[in-house]
Design a protein around this motif. Structure first.
Motif, mmCIF file in Angstrom:
data_model
loop_
_atom_site.group_PDB
_atom_site.id
_atom_site.type_symbol
_atom_site.label_atom_id
_atom_site.label_comp_id
_atom_site.label_asym_id
_atom_site.label_seq_id
_atom_site.Cartn_x
_atom_site.Cartn_y
_atom_site.Cartn_z
ATOM 1 N N GLY A 171 25.458 8.311 37.681
ATOM 2 C CA GLY A 171 25.284 7.290 36.650
ATOM 3 C C GLY A 171 25.859 5.949 37.064
ATOM 4 O O GLY A 171 25.286 4.894 36.771
ATOM 5 N N VAL A 172 26.983 5.982 37.767
ATOM 6 C CA VAL A 172 27.580 4.744 38.281
ATOM 7 C C VAL A 172 26.663 4.145 39.351
ATOM 8 O O VAL A 172 26.419 2.932 39.374
ATOM 9 C CB VAL A 172 29.004 5.001 38.833
ATOM 10 N N GLU A 173 26.133 4.992 40.227
ATOM 11 C CA GLU A 173 25.234 4.506 41.282
ATOM 12 C C GLU A 173 23.963 3.894 40.706
ATOM 13 O O GLU A 173 23.460 2.901 41.227
ATOM 14 C CB GLU A 173 24.849 5.657 42.226
ATOM 15 N N TYR A 174 23.433 4.492 39.657
ATOM 16 C CA TYR A 174 22.203 3.985 39.037
ATOM 17 C C TYR A 174 22.475 2.877 38.024
ATOM 18 O O TYR A 174 21.562 2.402 37.373
ATOM 19 C CB TYR A 174 21.432 5.129 38.376
ATOM 20 N N HIS A 175 23.773 2.530 37.872
ATOM 21 C CA HIS A 175 24.205 1.461 36.967
ATOM 22 C C HIS A 175 23.874 1.772 35.510
ATOM 23 O O HIS A 175 23.574 0.881 34.734
ATOM 24 C CB HIS A 175 23.631 0.107 37.405
ATOM 25 N N TRP A 176 23.968 3.061 35.158
ATOM 26 C CA TRP A 176 23.808 3.462 33.767
ATOM 27 C C TRP A 176 25.087 3.192 32.999
ATOM 28 O O TRP A 176 25.060 3.025 31.790
ATOM 29 C CB TRP A 176 23.459 4.945 33.662
ATOM 30 N N TRP A 177 26.231 3.229 33.691
ATOM 31 C CA TRP A 177 27.535 2.928 33.102
ATOM 32 C C TRP A 177 28.449 2.436 34.206
ATOM 33 O O TRP A 177 28.146 2.552 35.381
ATOM 34 C CB TRP A 177 28.145 4.128 32.389
ATOM 35 N N GLN A 178 29.591 1.894 33.788
ATOM 36 C CA GLN A 178 30.579 1.357 34.719
ATOM 37 C C GLN A 178 31.422 2.488 35.306
ATOM 38 O O GLN A 178 31.725 3.465 34.632
ATOM 39 C CB GLN A 178 31.514 0.380 33.996
ATOM 40 N N GLY A 179 31.819 2.299 36.554
ATOM 41 C CA GLY A 179 32.755 3.229 37.163
ATOM 42 C C GLY A 179 34.170 2.915 36.711
ATOM 43 O O GLY A 179 34.430 1.864 36.124
ATOM 44 N N ILE A 180 35.076 3.831 36.985
ATOM 45 C CA ILE A 180 36.452 3.645 36.543
ATOM 46 C C ILE A 180 37.407 3.401 37.702
ATOM 47 O O ILE A 180 38.612 3.403 37.520
ATOM 48 C CB ILE A 180 36.931 4.864 35.724
ATOM 49 N N THR A 181 36.878 3.195 38.888
ATOM 50 C CA THR A 181 37.731 3.025 40.052
ATOM 51 C C THR A 181 37.560 1.644 40.644
ATOM 52 O O THR A 181 36.612 0.923 40.348
ATOM 53 C CB THR A 181 37.378 4.050 41.143
ATOM 54 N N ALA A 182 38.479 1.310 41.536
ATOM 55 C CA ALA A 182 38.415 0.019 42.225
ATOM 56 C C ALA A 182 37.194 -0.061 43.138
ATOM 57 O O ALA A 182 36.751 -1.150 43.481
ATOM 58 C CB ALA A 182 39.684 -0.199 43.036
ATOM 59 N N CYS A 183 36.624 1.060 43.511
ATOM 60 C CA CYS A 183 35.486 1.010 44.424
ATOM 61 C C CYS A 183 34.188 0.627 43.717
ATOM 62 O O CYS A 183 33.138 0.572 44.334
ATOM 63 C CB CYS A 183 35.327 2.313 45.200
ATOM 64 N N THR A 184 34.259 0.351 42.429
ATOM 65 C CA THR A 184 33.081 -0.146 41.720
ATOM 66 C C THR A 184 33.293 -1.567 41.223
ATOM 67 O O THR A 184 32.410 -2.145 40.624
ATOM 68 C CB THR A 184 32.735 0.739 40.510
ATOM 69 N N ALA A 185 34.480 -2.111 41.452
ATOM 70 C CA ALA A 185 34.797 -3.441 40.919
ATOM 71 C C ALA A 185 34.224 -4.529 41.819
ATOM 72 O O ALA A 185 34.333 -4.444 43.039
ATOM 73 C CB ALA A 185 36.306 -3.611 40.807
ATOM 74 N N PRO A 186 33.602 -5.547 41.234
ATOM 75 C CA PRO A 186 33.119 -6.660 42.058
ATOM 76 C C PRO A 186 34.291 -7.459 42.605
ATOM 77 O O PRO A 186 35.395 -7.431 42.050
ATOM 78 C CB PRO A 186 32.294 -7.495 41.079
#
Length: 158
Positions: free
Chosen positions: A87-102
């Motif tokens: 879901g994070v990869e498909y951008h259905w929702w936000q991730g909760i880790t630093a590896c998803t932060a812009p």
């Protein structure tokens, strides 16, 4: 011992081994390096190996069934993490880790770039038919865990 419990024990051992082997092969031979959430998906599979092995070593049907059930639940946990990661990869929702932060805006651009993770959790490195590795883990883990539980708890006529 019922044949379905024997099959459940075998599946509870082979499934996490196969999924971990695939993950390691994609990393070592395919050049796909795991992100933080990829590692999260591996830990329950590692943990599932212990009760799966105990299901072969312990005496008694109840003990075997309990260990197989625990292994199946751990495999399902990996599948649930896979659903979240996909879901994070498909951008259905936000991730909760630093590896998803812009990367932060402004300031020192080089420091911003260097502070970002090398492997991002919100970008699928590989897909097949639009399904990422996290998605495949979710599919195989949740389907496999369900099959293990059904086989382990199947009622037999006396």
């Amino acid at each position: 011992m019922p044949q379905s419990l024997t099959l459940a024990r075998l599946l509870a051992l082979v499934l996490p081994l196969a999924l971990l082997a695939g993950a390691w092969a994609s990393q070592l031979f395919g050049g796909l390096y795991p992100c933080e959430m990829c590692h999260w998906q591996r830990w329950p599979h590692y943990a599932a190996l212990a009760p799966a092995l105990l299901a072969f070593a312990l005496p008694g049907r109840a003990a075997k069934r309990a260990m197989v059930t625990l292994a199946a639940l751990l495999i399902a946990v990996s599948g649930a993490i896979g659903v979240f990661h996909a879901g994070v990869e498909y951008h259905w929702w936000q991730g909760i880790t630093a590896c998803t932060a812009p990367a932060p805006r402004g300031g020192d651009l080089l420091a911003d770039i260097l502070s970002r993770p090398m492997i991002r959790c919100d970008v699928a490195q590989w897909t097949l038919g639009g399904v990422s590795l996290a998605g495949f883990n979710a599919i195989f883990s949740l389907t496999g865990a369900t099959a293990i539980l059904v086989l382990a708890w199947k009622r037999h006529r006396a």
